[in-house]
Design a protein around this motif. Structure first.
Motif, PDB file in Angstrom:
ATOM      1  N   LYS A   1       0.934  -9.725  -2.800  1.00 51.56           N
ATOM      2  CA  LYS A   1       2.250 -11.038  -2.919  1.00 51.56           C
ATOM      3  C   LYS A   1       2.787 -12.260  -2.641  1.00 51.56           C
ATOM      4  O   LYS A   1       3.338 -12.690  -2.798  1.00 51.56           O
ATOM      5  CB  LYS A   1       3.014 -10.245  -1.352  1.00 51.56           C
ATOM      6  N   GLY A   2       0.956 -12.485  -1.695  1.00 54.78           N
ATOM      7  CA  GLY A   2       0.902 -14.488  -1.356  1.00 54.78           C
ATOM      8  C   GLY A   2      -0.134 -13.935  -0.322  1.00 54.78           C
ATOM      9  O   GLY A   2      -0.824 -13.476   0.379  1.00 54.78           O
ATOM     10  N   ILE A   3      -0.787 -15.379   0.134  1.00 54.11           N
ATOM     11  CA  ILE A   3      -1.845 -15.602   1.252  1.00 54.11           C
ATOM     12  C   ILE A   3      -0.932 -16.976   1.791  1.00 54.11           C
ATOM     13  O   ILE A   3      -0.601 -17.432   1.222  1.00 54.11           O
ATOM     14  CB  ILE A   3      -2.499 -16.160   0.054  1.00 54.11           C
TER      15      ILE A   3
ATOM     16  N   LYS B   1      18.604 -17.260  10.158  1.00 54.85           N
ATOM     17  CA  LYS B   1      18.132 -16.322   8.749  1.00 54.85           C
ATOM     18  C   LYS B   1      16.420 -16.195   8.155  1.00 54.85           C
ATOM     19  O   LYS B   1      15.808 -16.849   9.126  1.00 54.85           O
ATOM     20  CB  LYS B   1      19.065 -17.371   7.786  1.00 54.85           C
ATOM     21  N   ILE B   2      16.925 -15.066   7.611  1.00 57.00           N
ATOM     22  CA  ILE B   2      15.156 -14.116   7.282  1.00 57.00           C
ATOM     23  C   ILE B   2      15.399 -14.165   5.793  1.00 57.00           C
ATOM     24  O   ILE B   2      15.414 -13.602   5.221  1.00 57.00           O
ATOM     25  CB  ILE B   2      14.483 -13.188   8.273  1.00 57.00           C
ATOM     26  N   SER B   3      14.065 -15.044   5.185  1.00 54.49           N
ATOM     27  CA  SER B   3      14.198 -14.509   4.044  1.00 54.49           C
ATOM     28  C   SER B   3      12.911 -14.675   3.332  1.00 54.49           C
ATOM     29  O   SER B   3      11.801 -15.242   3.620  1.00 54.49           O
ATOM     30  CB  SER B   3      15.650 -15.924   3.233  1.00 54.49           C
ATOM     31  N   TYR B   4      12.900 -14.102   2.035  1.00 56.12           N
ATOM     32  CA  TYR B   4      11.929 -14.362   1.438  1.00 56.12           C
ATOM     33  C   TYR B   4      11.459 -13.704  -0.544  1.00 56.12           C
ATOM     34  O   TYR B   4      12.586 -13.241  -0.785  1.00 56.12           O
ATOM     35  CB  TYR B   4      10.910 -13.017   1.746  1.00 56.12           C
TER      36      TYR B   4
ATOM     37  N   LEU C   1      -0.841 -10.861   1.724  1.00 52.91           N
ATOM     38  CA  LEU C   1       0.143 -10.465   2.555  1.00 52.91           C
ATOM     39  C   LEU C   1      -0.015  -9.080   0.573  1.00 52.91           C
ATOM     40  O   LEU C   1       0.172  -9.513  -0.844  1.00 52.91           O
ATOM     41  CB  LEU C   1       1.223 -11.157   2.496  1.00 52.91           C
ATOM     42  N   LEU C   2       0.376  -8.077   0.787  1.00 50.94           N
ATOM     43  CA  LEU C   2      -0.321  -6.561  -0.036  1.00 50.94           C
ATOM     44  C   LEU C   2       1.463  -6.213   0.148  1.00 50.94           C
ATOM     45  O   LEU C   2       1.877  -5.866   0.853  1.00 50.94           O
ATOM     46  CB  LEU C   2      -1.252  -6.152  -0.310  1.00 50.94           C
TER      47      LEU C   2
ATOM     48  N   LEU D   1       5.945  -9.475   8.429  1.00 55.92           N
ATOM     49  CA  LEU D   1       7.696  -8.967   8.318  1.00 55.92           C
ATOM     50  C   LEU D   1       8.710  -9.806   7.942  1.00 55.92           C
ATOM     51  O   LEU D   1       9.782  -9.594   7.711  1.00 55.92           O
ATOM     52  CB  LEU D   1       7.879  -8.863   9.989  1.00 55.92           C
ATOM     53  N   LYS D   2       8.373 -11.232   7.817  1.00 56.00           N
ATOM     54  CA  LYS D   2       9.612 -11.590   6.886  1.00 56.00           C
ATOM     55  C   LYS D   2       9.218 -11.492   5.480  1.00 56.00           C
ATOM     56  O   LYS D   2      10.223 -11.295   4.699  1.00 56.00           O
ATOM     57  CB  LYS D   2       9.060 -13.462   7.568  1.00 56.00           C
ATOM     58  N   SER D   3       7.879 -10.917   5.576  1.00 51.79           N
ATOM     59  CA  SER D   3       7.399 -11.105   3.127  1.00 51.79           C
ATOM     60  C   SER D   3       8.076  -9.606   3.835  1.00 51.79           C
ATOM     61  O   SER D   3       7.431  -8.959   2.097  1.00 51.79           O
ATOM     62  CB  SER D   3       6.236 -11.308   3.085  1.00 51.79           C
ATOM     63  N   LEU D   4       8.628  -8.663   4.042  1.00 52.07           N
ATOM     64  CA  LEU D   4       7.906  -6.948   4.201  1.00 52.07           C
ATOM     65  C   LEU D   4       7.243  -6.557   3.235  1.00 52.07           C
ATOM     66  O   LEU D   4       6.730  -5.780   2.275  1.00 52.07           O
ATOM     67  CB  LEU D   4       9.479  -6.905   2.874  1.00 52.07           C
TER      68      LEU D   4
END
Length: 149
Positions: A61-63, A9-12, A53-54, A86-89
């Motif tokens: 979006k996060g570090i 499963k991939i989620s964010y 992540l931008l 990729l997981k965080s799009l």
């Protein structure tokens, strides 16, 4: 009898509304942001590599800490870095690591790693906006500002 297989499963999960996220406008902004979020107990002790992540509006979006190493280096596994991207799009990234010595000049390894990440990111349509090297006192070196990107 059917063969068994693991489920992947991939989620964010985004918890901070987009309009409240920090917006990156220049290298000075992101260097200060990174320094504020770096562990001050270890910034002068050991090298750590992170990715910011931008989204498409250059809002953070996060570090994510990708690796933590020793006094003079750390190993960055590109598969882990791009899995996080990729997981965080994520559409844009800023690379960051610290130099505990305070010498902000990028090493040949720093330059090669940056080039390798840029090549991988191109394949995934992800923009590498900068690579920041932080010093223990908050000073920094920007690959973008110095024309290295």
């Amino acid at each position: 009898m059917r063969n068994k297989v693991n489920e992947i499963k991939i989620s964010y999960c985004e918890k901070i509304p987009r309009k409240l996220r920090y917006k990156v406008n220049c290298s000075q902004d992101i260097a200060k942001f990174l320094y504020d979020h770096w562990d001050k107990k270890t910034i002068g002790l050991k090298e750590t590599f992170k990715v910011v992540l931008l989204n498409n509006s250059n809002r953070v979006k996060g570090i994510c800490e990708i690796s933590s190493g020793g006094i003079t280096g750390t190993i960055v596994d590109l598969r882990i870095l791009f899995a996080v991207v990729l997981k965080s799009l994520t559409v844009g990234i800023i690379l960051a690591h610290n130099h505990p010595s305070g010498n902000l000049k990028p090493s040949n390894s720093d330059k090669l790693l940056t080039d390798k990440i840029i090549q991988g990111a191109k394949v995934l349509d992800v923009n590498v906006l900068d690579h920041i090297i932080l010093g223990p006192d908050g000073d920094y070196f920007s690959f973008a500002d110095k024309g290295f990107l």
